[in-house]
Design a protein around this motif. Structure first.
Motif, PDB file in Angstrom:
ATOM      1  N   VAL A 487     -15.618  49.455  83.426  1.00 27.45           N
ATOM      2  CA  VAL A 487     -15.370  50.774  83.995  1.00 27.45           C
ATOM      3  C   VAL A 487     -14.104  51.300  83.324  1.00 27.45           C
ATOM      4  O   VAL A 487     -13.020  50.729  83.492  1.00 27.45           O
ATOM      5  CB  VAL A 487     -15.189  50.725  85.529  1.00 27.45           C
ATOM      6  N   GLU A 502     -11.647  61.803  89.424  1.00 28.07           N
ATOM      7  CA  GLU A 502     -12.820  61.274  88.712  1.00 28.07           C
ATOM      8  C   GLU A 502     -12.635  59.796  88.378  1.00 28.07           C
ATOM      9  O   GLU A 502     -13.582  59.000  88.495  1.00 28.07           O
ATOM     10  CB  GLU A 502     -13.040  62.080  87.433  1.00 28.07           C
ATOM     11  N   ARG A 506     -15.035  56.747  89.578  1.00 32.23           N
ATOM     12  CA  ARG A 506     -15.627  55.774  88.644  1.00 32.23           C
ATOM     13  C   ARG A 506     -15.394  54.358  89.157  1.00 32.23           C
ATOM     14  O   ARG A 506     -16.311  53.521  89.144  1.00 32.23           O
ATOM     15  CB  ARG A 506     -14.992  55.916  87.256  1.00 32.23           C
TER      16      ARG A 506
END
Length: 515
Positions: A487, A502, A506
């Protein structure tokens, strides 16, 4: 061109199938580090280049053309015939089982690399210390064999025969794998995790650096905004991990250079970590102080107020001329003073990083660095072989540095090992990088109970690493280490600040998938 001379003007690789493309490319690059390598993916009648051979395995074809009268008779066919055909036939069983398919693919790749390696040895007249291994984790390979029940001797035989690793490097990998197993025996892989926190600012950017680092002078007005975003990510990620009852084992604050932060900024960061994560019973808490020109007594005293167990003071070299060339804006004397200051402040686990293969450094200059480091007596020593990546200024502007020499060899690597042993240290982890000078490795040496646990965990990929900050790359471990998913946070500091929501989402999606 005479056999044994490894410089080629051009190599063209024609892939009819992209399977194993990375491994094929990296193995050829290891033998021909100075060549221009051109890659294409369509069949062509003729490719104008300097090397020619073909490797074929189960319908996969790797075609490389060579233009040299002296090596005209060397073909891959003679290397394959009678050596790999039986092994390839044994792989041709139909199976829809994913685990078997994975093992089948690995078997195919190992065969192709073994054949290619033997051909390249014949073409160049030289071998590589790590044989046909193109991955970065040789100790992980050795550990997997040992954990499967193989003895040290059986593991050594497999590494020499299947991967053509030299006896010296085989012994190093196995010794490190055994020490790693002992060091990690109390770590809970299934329920635990480690945390990386990135501070991407540096006093200046080193010539060889390819990390997401930003010179503090130009970015000073962004540091507090960056900490705003980072502390938000710390808070949200801690909440996710707490909900699932996961135990934090190690914390590593790296960069960049974390000690570019002012004392009050360091306090803010560390307070946020203490508030949101349980750091009372960590196996290790490291801050990579790194650059001596960023270390002050006030900062060290601030760090000492927290449960930090390990720091780094990284000179890279103790030769002033080299420091000036590579853009380290500090002196050798500053390194010595920073180290002494850390001891004075009570730090009893200090690492020092060195790089061998730096521009203009021969074995005499490396020996001088080792003598200076021995006099300081750090608790651990990490020896890096220079690897110049595409994003480094040394590579981007290489025409400016074409007169420099970059020397690394087994004698120099042996010198570093001998010095570490004389200082009471033994190797505890290693990894490799692309484009390493001499195709060597990075090795961490440490005294008893002074090894960097986080360093081992990130290399062996047995436990999830949750990475916070700009450029952070979290590793989520599935199926007991059989599958790794990443990630990624954006690398640009301004983007990270603007898109922090954001980045958090994630993480949330990735962590929940893992949990």
């Amino acid at each position: 061109m005479k056999r044994g001379i490894i410089h080629l003007y051009k190599i063209s690789i024609l892939f009819e199938n992209r399977d194993f493309e990375h491994d094929i490319y990296e193995l050829i690059r290891a033998f021909y580090p100075d060549a221009e390598i051109l890659v294409s993916y369509e069949k062509e009648e003729e490719v104008q280049a300097d090397l020619a051979f073909r490797v074929e395995a189960q319908g996969q074809s790797f075609l490389i053309h060579y233009r040299s009268e002296e090596n005209k008779g060397v073909t891959c066919g003679e290397m394959i015939k009678g050596q790999s055909s039986d092994a390839l036939l044994s792989c041709k069983e139909d199976s829809y089982d994913k685990e078997k398919a994975h093992e089948l693919r690995k078997e195919q790749k190992d065969i192709v690399k073994l054949v290619l390696y033997r051909l390249l040895v014949k073409l160049t007249g030289r071998t590589l210390p790590w044989g046909n291994l193109t991955g970065i984790r040789p100790a992980k390979l050795a550990m997997a064999m040992l954990e499967s029940g193989m003895k040290n001797s059986e593991t050594a035989q497999e590494m020499r025969d299947r991967y053509m690793v030299s006896p010296e490097k085989t012994a190093l990998a196995i010794a490190i794998a055994n020490r790693e197993r002992e060091l990690l025996k109390d770590i809970d892989y299934e329920n635990g995790y480690s945390l990386y926190v990135g501070i991407p600012f540096c006093p200046s950017i080193c010539l060889y650096c390819s990390f997401s680092s930003y010179p503090l002078k130009q970015w000073k007005n962004k540091v507090d905004l960056y900490l705003d975003a980072l502390c938000r990510e710390i808070e949200e990620v801690s909440r996710i991990m707490e909900e699932k009852g996961r135990k934090l084992d190690t914390v590593y604050i790296g960069g960049g250079t974390p000690t570019t932060l002012e004392p009050d900024q360091l306090k803010r960061l560390l307070d946020s970590l203490m508030e949101h994560f349980d750091c009372r019973n960590l196996a290790e808490f490291t801050i990579e102080a790194g650059r001596p020109d960023s270390i002050t007594k006030e900062k060290l005293q601030m760090i000492r107020k927290y449960p930090v167990t390990r720091i780094s003071v990284n000179p890279q070299t103790m030769n002033q001329e080299t420091l000036d060339i590579i853009g380290r804006r500090h002196t050798v004397e500053e390194t010595k003073k920073a180290f002494a200051l850390a001891r004075e402040c009570g730090f009893d686990n200090i690492n020092m990083d060195l790089i061998v293969g730096l521009p203009g450094e021969d074995k005499e200059k490396v020996a001088h660095t080792l003598d200076e480091v021995r006099a300081l007596a750090p608790d651990s020593l990490t020896v890096h072989s220079l690897a110049v990546k595409r994003a480094a200024r040394l590579n981007m502007f290489k025409d400016q540095y074409q007169e420099m020499t970059f020397e690394n060899n087994q004698e120099i690597m042996d010198m570093t090992m001998k010095t570490a042993y004389e200082m009471g240290m033994s190797p505890y982890y290693l990894y490799r990088q692309k484009n390493m000078k001499g195709n060597f490795e990075n090795v961490g040496y440490a005294e008893v109970d002074k090894a960097g646990i986080y360093n081992i965990l990130i290399m062996e990929e047995k436990q999830p690493i949750i990475a916070l900050g700009a450029g952070g790359s979290s590793k989520l471990v599935f199926d007991h280490g059989k599958r790794i998913e990443r990630v990624e946070n954006v690398k640009d500091v301004s983007n990270y600040i603007a898109r922090i929501d954001e980045m958090i989402e994630r993480k949330r999606a990735g962590i929940r998938k893992w949990l």
